[in-house]
Write an enzyme that holds these catalytic residues in place. Structure first.
Site, short mmCIF file in Angstrom:
data_model
loop_
_atom_site.label_atom_id
_atom_site.label_comp_id
_atom_site.label_asym_id
_atom_site.label_seq_id
_atom_site.Cartn_x
_atom_site.Cartn_y
_atom_site.Cartn_z
N ASP A 3 -1.50 -6.71 -10.41
CA ASP A 3 -2.42 -5.75 -9.78
C ASP A 3 -3.85 -6.22 -10.00
OD1 ASP A 3 -2.33 -2.32 -9.20
OD2 ASP A 3 -4.21 -3.37 -9.59
N ASP A 49 -3.42 -5.12 -2.97
CA ASP A 49 -3.80 -5.73 -4.25
C ASP A 49 -2.70 -5.75 -5.30
OD1 ASP A 49 -3.86 -3.14 -5.46
OD2 ASP A 49 -5.51 -3.82 -6.74
N GLU A 50 -1.48 -5.38 -4.93
CA GLU A 50 -0.43 -5.43 -5.96
C GLU A 50 0.92 -5.82 -5.40
OE1 GLU A 50 0.95 -1.63 -7.68
OE2 GLU A 50 -0.39 -0.67 -6.25
#
Ligand code: DCP
Ligand code: MG
Length: 354
Positions: free
Chosen positions: A8, A103-104
């Site tokens: 993340d 983003d993860e």
């Protein structure tokens, strides 16, 4: 047993803004809407978090909490591009990558393509490569299932790396506040607390049937999660766009002949891989990373499909020249083939839709 990594990015949108606008660095930066127009905070830099600002808060409130905060609008196109760079890095380690948002992502590295001996070292290498490529930091959680890996990635932010082993898992979950369980949002958290369930340990007292009566279908997930067990697999929906091979050298290469020989080796690997997977392609790309980490790619597209190894090899010298390697130090070389079709002439992308 699976080796799972959850990655993340740290303060993602805000970190990108601080990267691209040096005047924002070390300052409270809020990315989101307009405070004057009932805008909402998408995220904020860690400097802004000290003031109590967080995602989903009204910008007007954020401004009251920190009058000095810098408010900026999001640049989604840039975030999407970086997200793609990060994903490419992840896919170079394993085909099993499941993105959850820009983003993860979860990665199953049980069978890592670039093995480093332990999943923790793989996580370190990925974090490092993300930083080298994007200038941004990520946090990683390493564990034996998705549930625990995700919690672990959040434990030492920013730029953290947390390992929770199978042995530690059950004890770790016992002390976990119920709101930290993935999938338990504020509403379910309150409902659980009303039932006296505050931690993983409290949840242990409940049978599946008792949970089902209240929470329905997700109860099984809660029941097993409380025991540190999560059998969900990492689901990859990747559509393969290219097939390639690359190598980072322990010592930079300066000699052009040596570079070409390396490219030939890599091309042979790619050709064999294409053969095993019954894939054809038309575009050949050479990737070069220099000692200053600047990376260039040069590509050539053939009129027809590549049908022999020589079709790839024949392009390498010219592509290497176009990358202007003369007199420079090279730390990585790669060869890839794209514009893929299967031997039957069906686009791979079409196949995945069938
Ligand atoms: N995001 C958003 N609105 C929210 C939450 C997040 O638009 N309510 C966006 C902005 C974030 C990105 O998604 O940068 C990623 O979300 P994260 O929850 O991972 O938050 P950050 O990456 O910003 O911070 P952290 O370091 O806590 O992961
Ligand atoms: Mg994040």
């Amino acid at each position: 047993m699976q080796d799972i990594i959850h990655i993340d990015m740290d303060a993602f949108y805000a970190a990108v803004e601080q990267r691209d606008f040096p005047q924002y660095r070390n300052k409270p930066v809020v990315v989101g809407g307009d405070p004057e127009k009932r805008g909402v905070v998408a995220t904020c830099s860690y400097e802004a978090r000290k003031f109590g600002i967080h995602s989903a808060m009204a910008c007007a409130r954020a401004q009251r909490l920190c009058p000095k905060a810098i408010f900026v609008r999001p640049r989604f196109e840039v975030y999407r591009q970086i997200s793609q760079q990060i994903r490419d890095i992840m896919f170079s380690y394993t085909d099993l990558v499941e993105p959850l948002s820009l983003d993860e992502a979860y990665l199953d590295v049980t069978h890592c393509k670039r093995s480093f001996g332990s999943p923790t070292l793989v996580a370190k290498a990925i974090k490092n490569e993300i930083f080298q490529t994007t200038g941004l930091t990520a946090s990683a959680g390493v564990s034996y299932n998705k549930f625990i890996a995700k919690i672990a990635s959040d434990m030492d932010k920013p730029n953290g790396l947390t390992l929770i082993t199978e042995k530690q898992g059950p004890e770790f979950v016992k002390q976990l506040p119920i709101g930290k369980f993935h999938g338990i949002g504020p509403a379910t958290e309150t409902k659980m607390q009303d039932l006296g369930i505050y931690t993983g340990e409290d949840l242990l007292a409940w049978s599946i049937d008792e949970l089902k009566a209240i929470f329905g279908k997700v109860s099984e997930y809660y029941y097993y999660a409380a025991r540190g067990v999560d059998r969900r697999e990492v689901m990859s929906h990747r559509q393969r766009k290219s097939i390639g091979s690359e190598q980072t050298f322990s010592e930079d290469i300066k000699d052009e002949k040596e570079m070409l020989a390396k490219l030939q080796e890599l091309a042979t690997e790619v050709w064999q891989d294409m053969h095993t997977k019954n894939i054809c392609g038309r575009t050949i790309t050479v990737k070069v990373k220099f000692d200053n980490f600047v990376q260039v790619t040069r590509a050539a597209t053939l009129a027809g499909n590549i049908s022999r190894l020589e079709d790839i090899s024949g392009q390498l010298e010219e592509l290497l020249n176009k990358a202007e390697v003369r007199g420079r130090h090279v730390r990585l070389l790669g060869v890839a083939v794209s514009k893929l079709t299967t031997k039957e002439g069906v686009d791979e992308e079409q196949l995945t839709l069938l």
